[in-house]
Design an enzyme around this catalytic site. Structure first.
Site, mmCIF file in Angstrom:
data_model
loop_
_atom_site.group_PDB
_atom_site.id
_atom_site.type_symbol
_atom_site.label_atom_id
_atom_site.label_comp_id
_atom_site.label_asym_id
_atom_site.label_seq_id
_atom_site.Cartn_x
_atom_site.Cartn_y
_atom_site.Cartn_z
ATOM 1 N N GLY A 49 -17.991 16.894 4.673
ATOM 2 C CA GLY A 49 -16.860 17.725 5.210
ATOM 3 C C GLY A 49 -16.273 18.590 3.907
ATOM 4 N N GLN A 64 -10.915 24.125 -0.420
ATOM 5 C CA GLN A 64 -11.847 23.809 -1.438
ATOM 6 C C GLN A 64 -12.605 24.806 -1.862
ATOM 7 O OE1 GLN A 64 -13.080 20.199 0.626
ATOM 8 N NE2 GLN A 64 -13.579 19.553 -1.278
ATOM 9 N N CYS A 110 -15.357 13.378 -3.147
ATOM 10 C CA CYS A 110 -15.081 14.599 -2.807
ATOM 11 C C CYS A 110 -15.726 15.584 -3.338
ATOM 12 C CB CYS A 110 -13.527 14.703 -3.083
ATOM 13 S SG CYS A 110 -12.604 16.151 -2.824
ATOM 14 N N LEU A 111 -16.071 16.725 -2.629
ATOM 15 C CA LEU A 111 -16.901 17.550 -3.622
ATOM 16 C C LEU A 111 -16.005 18.231 -4.886
ATOM 17 C CD1 LEU A 111 -18.500 19.757 -0.591
ATOM 18 C CD2 LEU A 111 -19.643 18.184 -2.144
ATOM 19 N N HIS A 127 -9.413 12.532 5.196
ATOM 20 C CA HIS A 127 -10.109 13.090 4.086
ATOM 21 C C HIS A 127 -9.524 14.544 4.200
ATOM 22 C CE1 HIS A 127 -12.157 13.382 0.110
ATOM 23 N NE2 HIS A 127 -12.163 14.640 0.813
ATOM 24 N N GLU A 128 -10.151 15.116 5.093
ATOM 25 C CA GLU A 128 -9.887 16.761 5.198
ATOM 26 C C GLU A 128 -8.455 17.169 5.583
ATOM 27 O OE1 GLU A 128 -12.183 18.274 3.813
ATOM 28 O OE2 GLU A 128 -13.711 16.606 4.109
ATOM 29 N N HIS A 182 -6.850 16.952 2.524
ATOM 30 C CA HIS A 182 -6.756 18.328 1.661
ATOM 31 C C HIS A 182 -5.905 19.397 2.183
ATOM 32 C CE1 HIS A 182 -10.159 18.021 -1.113
ATOM 33 N NE2 HIS A 182 -10.849 17.336 -0.170
HETATM 34 NI NI NI Z 1 -12.641 16.360 -0.532
#
Ligand code: NI
Length: 170
Positions: free
Chosen positions: A45, A50, A92-93, A134-135, A138
């Site tokens: 995701g 991000q 998370c990236l 989660h997204e 963000h």
């Molecule tokens: Ni994330």
């Protein structure tokens, strides 16, 4: 085009993103780039902030390329229904190499627009439900570490600051 992933410490990650109003070629290209950037970073995701873009767009593929039909684009998403509770490891990236247990709803319905601006609803369970939450977080300037204890969150932040000082973060 593959964008570098923005990491914890960059203000864009903690600001609510702006609604998308233009459903044009630029959006289509950006979504393609987001998928490419997400796969390159080995994620399932990715939200636009991000990659440093403060717009309400997220891409998800919880199968990581296995099922082309699993690719989801969420533009201006809103969570409309949640059910159940489940605790699972989350990462998370934008906070690489850290993982924490986070309790979230097990079943989630999201309402969003597609790249043409058409509204749809999609219900997901487990990992997909988690990705929706989660997204969407963000896009509201919220990171998953806001769901862990203050103690754990401070520990992560301290470790990240140490990595920043050592020049190993950005
Ligand atoms: Ni994330």
């Amino acid at each position: 085009m593959i964008y570098p992933i923005v990491k914890l410490g960059e203000p864009v990650l903690e600001k609510p993103a702006d609604a998308v109003t233009e459903f044009d070629e630029g959006l289509k290209k950006l979504v393609e780039d987001m998928f490419e950037s997400m796969y390159e970073a080995h994620g399932v995701g990715l939200a636009a902030p991000q990659i440093g873009i403060g717009k309400r767009i997220a891409v998800i593929d919880v199968t990581f390329k296995e099922d082309p039909n699993a690719k989801l684009v969420l533009v201006n998403p809103e969570i409309v229904h949640t059910e159940g509770r489940i605790t699972s490891q989350e990462g998370c990236l934008s906070i690489p190499d850290f993982r924490e247990k986070v309790t979230r709803a097990r079943e989630v319905t999201v309402k969003a627009q597609d790249i043409h601006g058409k509204w749809f609803e999609h219900t997901g369970e487990d990992l997909l439900a988690r990705a929706f939450l989660h997204e969407t977080d963000h896009l509201n300037g919220k990171l998953y570490i806001s769901h862990v204890s203050a103690l754990k969150r401070d520990l992560i932040k301290r470790k990240v600051k140490k990595l920043m000082r050592a020049g190993e973060w950005f």
